[in-house]
Scaffold this motif. Structure first.
Motif, short mmCIF file in Angstrom:
data_model
loop_
_atom_site.label_atom_id
_atom_site.label_comp_id
_atom_site.label_asym_id
_atom_site.label_seq_id
_atom_site.Cartn_x
_atom_site.Cartn_y
_atom_site.Cartn_z
N ARG A 178 0.86 -1.16 0.00
CA ARG A 178 0.00 0.00 0.00
C ARG A 178 0.90 1.22 0.00
O ARG A 178 1.61 1.48 0.96
CB ARG A 178 -0.90 0.01 1.23
CG ARG A 178 -1.94 -1.09 1.17
CD ARG A 178 -2.99 -0.89 2.19
NE ARG A 178 -2.43 -1.00 3.52
CZ ARG A 178 -3.11 -0.71 4.61
NH1 ARG A 178 -4.34 -0.28 4.54
NH2 ARG A 178 -2.57 -0.84 5.79
N GLN B 104 -2.16 5.60 -1.12
CA GLN B 104 -3.25 4.70 -0.77
C GLN B 104 -3.33 4.50 0.74
O GLN B 104 -4.36 4.15 1.26
CB GLN B 104 -3.04 3.34 -1.43
CG GLN B 104 -3.02 3.44 -2.94
CD GLN B 104 -2.46 2.18 -3.57
OE1 GLN B 104 -1.43 1.68 -3.14
NE2 GLN B 104 -3.12 1.70 -4.59
N TYR B 105 -2.22 4.70 1.43
CA TYR B 105 -2.19 4.54 2.89
C TYR B 105 -1.86 5.87 3.54
O TYR B 105 -0.87 6.51 3.21
CB TYR B 105 -1.14 3.51 3.33
CG TYR B 105 -1.08 3.47 4.83
CD1 TYR B 105 -2.07 2.81 5.54
CD2 TYR B 105 -0.12 4.18 5.54
CE1 TYR B 105 -2.09 2.84 6.91
CE2 TYR B 105 -0.14 4.20 6.91
CZ TYR B 105 -1.12 3.54 7.60
OH TYR B 105 -1.16 3.59 8.96
N LYS B 106 -2.69 6.28 4.44
CA LYS B 106 -2.44 7.49 5.22
C LYS B 106 -2.53 7.11 6.70
O LYS B 106 -3.52 6.50 7.11
CB LYS B 106 -3.49 8.57 4.93
CG LYS B 106 -3.59 8.96 3.48
CD LYS B 106 -2.63 10.05 3.15
CE LYS B 106 -2.89 10.58 1.76
NZ LYS B 106 -1.77 10.60 0.91
N THR C 152 -3.66 4.05 13.79
CA THR C 152 -2.29 3.67 13.51
C THR C 152 -1.50 3.52 14.81
O THR C 152 -1.52 4.41 15.65
CB THR C 152 -1.60 4.73 12.62
OG1 THR C 152 -2.42 4.95 11.46
CG2 THR C 152 -0.22 4.26 12.18
N ASP D 67 -3.84 -0.38 12.07
CA ASP D 67 -2.63 -0.54 11.28
C ASP D 67 -1.45 -0.54 12.25
O ASP D 67 -1.28 0.42 13.01
CB ASP D 67 -2.49 0.60 10.28
CG ASP D 67 -3.58 0.57 9.23
OD1 ASP D 67 -3.87 -0.52 8.72
OD2 ASP D 67 -4.13 1.64 8.92
N THR E 281 1.33 -4.06 9.34
CA THR E 281 1.12 -3.16 8.20
C THR E 281 2.46 -2.73 7.64
O THR E 281 2.63 -2.60 6.43
CB THR E 281 0.32 -1.92 8.65
OG1 THR E 281 -0.88 -2.35 9.27
CG2 THR E 281 0.02 -1.00 7.47
N VAL F 111 4.78 -1.45 4.29
CA VAL F 111 4.94 0.00 4.33
C VAL F 111 6.14 0.29 5.23
O VAL F 111 6.28 -0.29 6.31
CB VAL F 111 3.67 0.69 4.85
CG1 VAL F 111 3.86 2.20 4.92
CG2 VAL F 111 2.46 0.34 3.99
N ASP G 68 8.63 4.89 2.59
CA ASP G 68 7.28 5.40 2.40
C ASP G 68 7.02 6.61 3.28
O ASP G 68 6.32 7.54 2.88
CB ASP G 68 6.24 4.32 2.70
CG ASP G 68 6.31 3.19 1.69
OD1 ASP G 68 6.44 3.47 0.48
OD2 ASP G 68 6.23 2.02 2.11
#
Length: 199
Positions: free
Chosen positions: A4, A8-10, A34, A58, A86, A105, A131
């Motif tokens: 991701r 796409q991942y925050k 998170t 996550d 994650t 990630v 990332d």
């Protein structure tokens, strides 16, 4: 496992910095999804991550801080295949690169102790292209702003972030999130709340 990417991942704007897995129930009561897992043991890690993931969180494992976890490519492979977080958080470029290779990630953590550390950190970030970049301490808005302008990835402010003012200052400087071990901030839901430091 498909990776991701940051678009796409925050991360949630407040990242829970969980030092002790026994505090997981409190972390899971937070509105923020998170979690940076900054401690624990090799034997308890799969259960801790699975419990958090089953609740829609996550989880990023700080590979440098897990007791019993080796510091080689096999350790990162084991994390990816068995623990299934994650992502991976590390101060070591080789660990971050291995995590990316395995589709996780990646978050590179750097410490800003002086201007040379900032230059060196930027050089490493440009070379390995994580990332996310976590900068510590996260209470230096000028340095955060400089990193945001120069780093090729989103910046997370971590370390010493204990108040809503720290949170706001980091985001105003361009950080996408803060990571904090302050339990009061774990529960922070919006601008109408007042949070004091207790953690």
């Amino acid at each position: 496992m498909p990776k991701r990417l940051p678009d796409q991942y925050k991360p949630s704007p407040i990242v829970i910095a969980l030092r002790d897995p026994r505090d997981l129930p409190l972390a899971l009561s937070s509105p923020h999804r998170t979690i940076f897992l900054l401690g624990g043991t090799l034997t308890g890690l799969p259960q801790t991550v699975a419990a958090a993931r089953s609740r829609g969180r996550d989880v990023f494992v700080h590979a440098d801080l897990i007791q019993g976890l080796g510091r080689d490519a096999q350790a990162v492979h084991w994390l990816a295949q068995v623990v299934k977080p994650t992502g991976i958080l590390s101060t070591r470029a080789s660990t971050v690169l291995q995590a990316e290779h395995l589709g996780l990630v990646s978050v590179l953590r750097i410490f800003l102790v002086d201007s040379q550390a900032l230059r060196t950190g930027l050089s490493v970030v440009r070379e390995i292209q994580p990332d996310f970049l976590e900068v510590m301490p996260g209470v230096i808005p000028g340095a955060i702003r400089e990193l945001v302008q120069q780093a090729p990835c989103p910046v997370i402010a971590g370390g010493l972030c204990k108040t809503v003012a720290h949170y706001r200052a980091a985001l105003e400087a361009g950080a996408v999130a803060i990571s904090t071990s302050c339990r009061d901030l774990w529960q922070y839901r919006g601008e109408s709340e007042v949070v004091t430091a207790s953690g």
